[in-house]
Design a protein around this motif. Structure first.
Motif, PDB file in Angstrom:
ATOM      1  N   LEU A 144      43.760  35.654  47.325  1.00 34.12           N
ATOM      2  CA  LEU A 144      45.182  35.752  46.974  1.00 34.12           C
ATOM      3  C   LEU A 144      45.828  34.373  46.907  1.00 34.12           C
ATOM      4  CD1 LEU A 144      46.187  38.860  49.091  1.00 34.12           C
ATOM      5  CD2 LEU A 144      46.142  38.704  46.591  1.00 34.12           C
ATOM      6  N   ILE A 145      45.449  33.489  47.813  1.00 33.14           N
ATOM      7  CA  ILE A 145      45.976  32.121  47.790  1.00 33.14           C
ATOM      8  C   ILE A 145      45.530  31.417  46.507  1.00 33.14           C
ATOM      9  CG2 ILE A 145      45.827  29.847  48.907  1.00 33.14           C
ATOM     10  CD1 ILE A 145      45.686  31.444  51.610  1.00 33.14           C
ATOM     11  N   SER A 146      44.270  31.616  46.125  1.00 33.80           N
ATOM     12  CA  SER A 146      43.779  31.023  44.874  1.00 33.80           C
ATOM     13  C   SER A 146      44.510  31.589  43.664  1.00 33.80           C
ATOM     14  CB  SER A 146      42.277  31.274  44.726  1.00 33.80           C
ATOM     15  OG  SER A 146      41.566  30.609  45.727  1.00 33.80           O
ATOM     16  N   LEU A 147      44.726  32.904  43.680  1.00 35.63           N
ATOM     17  CA  LEU A 147      45.455  33.526  42.577  1.00 35.63           C
ATOM     18  C   LEU A 147      46.872  32.968  42.487  1.00 35.63           C
ATOM     19  CD1 LEU A 147      45.807  35.581  40.295  1.00 35.63           C
ATOM     20  CD2 LEU A 147      46.312  37.310  42.055  1.00 35.63           C
ATOM     21  N   GLU A 148      47.500  32.814  43.642  1.00 35.87           N
ATOM     22  CA  GLU A 148      48.855  32.258  43.676  1.00 35.87           C
ATOM     23  C   GLU A 148      48.888  30.862  43.050  1.00 35.87           C
ATOM     24  OE1 GLU A 148      52.277  32.283  47.024  1.00 35.87           O
ATOM     25  OE2 GLU A 148      50.378  31.381  47.646  1.00 35.87           O
ATOM     26  N   LYS A 149      47.899  30.036  43.379  1.00 39.22           N
ATOM     27  CA  LYS A 149      47.836  28.686  42.797  1.00 39.22           C
ATOM     28  C   LYS A 149      47.609  28.744  41.292  1.00 39.22           C
ATOM     29  CE  LYS A 149      46.261  26.439  47.003  1.00 39.22           C
ATOM     30  NZ  LYS A 149      45.128  25.842  47.723  1.00 39.22           N
ATOM     31  N   SER A 150      46.753  29.674  40.861  1.00 30.96           N
ATOM     32  CA  SER A 150      46.458  29.755  39.426  1.00 30.96           C
ATOM     33  C   SER A 150      47.666  30.237  38.624  1.00 30.96           C
ATOM     34  CB  SER A 150      45.261  30.675  39.171  1.00 30.96           C
ATOM     35  OG  SER A 150      45.580  32.014  39.433  1.00 30.96           O
ATOM     36  N   LEU A 151      48.567  30.961  39.280  1.00 31.38           N
ATOM     37  CA  LEU A 151      49.769  31.428  38.584  1.00 31.38           C
ATOM     38  C   LEU A 151      50.761  30.295  38.332  1.00 31.38           C
ATOM     39  CD1 LEU A 151      50.302  34.871  40.316  1.00 31.38           C
ATOM     40  CD2 LEU A 151      49.782  34.472  37.897  1.00 31.38           C
ATOM     41  N   GLN A 152      50.503  29.129  38.884  1.00 29.91           N
ATOM     42  CA  GLN A 152      51.346  27.963  38.617  1.00 29.91           C
ATOM     43  C   GLN A 152      51.033  27.387  37.235  1.00 29.91           C
ATOM     44  OE1 GLN A 152      53.738  27.441  40.832  1.00 29.91           O
ATOM     45  NE2 GLN A 152      52.797  28.982  42.141  1.00 29.91           N
ATOM     46  N   GLU A 153      49.861  27.759  36.692  1.00 25.66           N
ATOM     47  CA  GLU A 153      49.461  27.310  35.355  1.00 25.66           C
ATOM     48  C   GLU A 153      49.904  28.366  34.336  1.00 25.66           C
ATOM     49  OE1 GLU A 153      45.244  26.608  35.363  1.00 25.66           O
ATOM     50  OE2 GLU A 153      45.315  25.784  37.390  1.00 25.66           O
ATOM     51  N   PRO A 154      49.935  27.996  33.058  1.00 26.55           N
ATOM     52  CA  PRO A 154      50.272  29.001  32.031  1.00 26.55           C
ATOM     53  C   PRO A 154      49.248  30.144  32.042  1.00 26.55           C
ATOM     54  CG  PRO A 154      50.288  26.779  31.095  1.00 26.55           C
ATOM     55  CD  PRO A 154      49.740  26.668  32.488  1.00 26.55           C
ATOM     56  N   LEU A 155      49.713  31.375  31.856  1.00 32.41           N
ATOM     57  CA  LEU A 155      48.817  32.529  31.886  1.00 32.41           C
ATOM     58  C   LEU A 155      47.728  32.440  30.820  1.00 32.41           C
ATOM     59  CD1 LEU A 155      51.227  35.542  32.548  1.00 32.41           C
ATOM     60  CD2 LEU A 155      49.658  34.433  34.139  1.00 32.41           C
ATOM     61  N   GLU A 156      48.025  31.773  29.723  1.00 33.94           N
ATOM     62  CA  GLU A 156      47.058  31.655  28.635  1.00 33.94           C
ATOM     63  C   GLU A 156      45.822  30.854  29.037  1.00 33.94           C
ATOM     64  OE1 GLU A 156      50.407  30.542  28.133  1.00 33.94           O
ATOM     65  OE2 GLU A 156      50.943  32.560  27.542  1.00 33.94           O
ATOM     66  N   SER A 157      45.891  30.097  30.123  1.00 32.44           N
ATOM     67  CA  SER A 157      44.756  29.259  30.528  1.00 32.44           C
ATOM     68  C   SER A 157      43.572  30.080  31.020  1.00 32.44           C
ATOM     69  CB  SER A 157      45.187  28.273  31.624  1.00 32.44           C
ATOM     70  OG  SER A 157      45.373  28.962  32.851  1.00 32.44           O
ATOM     71  N   GLY A 158      43.806  31.305  31.418  1.00 26.47           N
ATOM     72  CA  GLY A 158      42.709  32.151  31.889  1.00 26.47           C
ATOM     73  C   GLY A 158      42.431  32.039  33.367  1.00 26.47           C
TER      74      GLY A 158
END
Length: 181
Positions: A144-158
């Motif tokens: 969940l922490i990793s997902l939270e960090k990845s949501l800081q990037e544009p969703l299109e990045s995958g």
């Protein structure tokens, strides 16, 4: 404000529908639970009384509700990340809710709440392998922490989609080991 209004309208509709399905002289105790089909799954009438014979049954009921809540937040994230639902600003709220629930996972599994033989629920193996079970919980929290960090990037990045897969993996791995289906 609009969200609150919509939720109020939906709640009122479900209540009115439930009340209209109970004929005069009939009580909810004699009625079977009302199931209302919906586009995202069925809704079971929340006012149908639930009888519990023990604390273990109350805990199990609560745990199941929490797991349904986890599933709801996960499915909402899936809608946003994988199916382009137009609510990207809400994604972090869902992750935060999941992190909060995950904090209390260990408390949801006291040893007297294993599923009875042949019933769905928590396997007794949870308490026999408590360290491994704790690792599953920790893996879920870390994903969940990793997902939270990845949501800081544009969703299109995958990266958010990959983060969601990691969360899903943690759920499935734990269920495969410790849940009777």
């Amino acid at each position: 404000m609009r969200r609150f209004f919509r939720l109020s309208i939906i709640t009122l509709f479900v209540t009115l529908l439930t009340v209209s399905l109970i004929s005069p002289g009939q009580t909810q105790e004699t009625n079977p639970p009302v199931v209302i089909p919906g586009p995202w799954g069925d809704i079971v009438d929340p006012v149908t009384p639930q009888e519990f014979g023990s604390d273990a049954e109350r805990i199990t009921f609560y745990r199941r509700q929490q797991m349904r809540t986890v599933s709801g937040h996960f499915r909402s994230l899936e809608g946003i990340i994988d199916h382009d639902a137009p609510f990207p600003k809400q994604a972090l709220n869902h992750v935060e809710a999941l992190k909060t629930i995950a904090e209390y996972f260990p408390e949801l599994f006291p040893s007297e709440t294993a599923a009875d033989e042949g019933e769905k629920g928590a396997k007794p193996l949870i308490w026999q392998e408590s360290e491994k079970f704790a690792q599953h919980i920790q893996g879920f929290q870390e994903s969940l922490i990793s997902l939270e960090k990845s949501l800081q990037e544009p969703l299109e990045s995958g990266s958010a989609s990959a983060g969601l897969v990691a969360v899903r993996y943690q759920c499935l791995a734990c269920h495969q080991s410790y849940r009777v289906r």
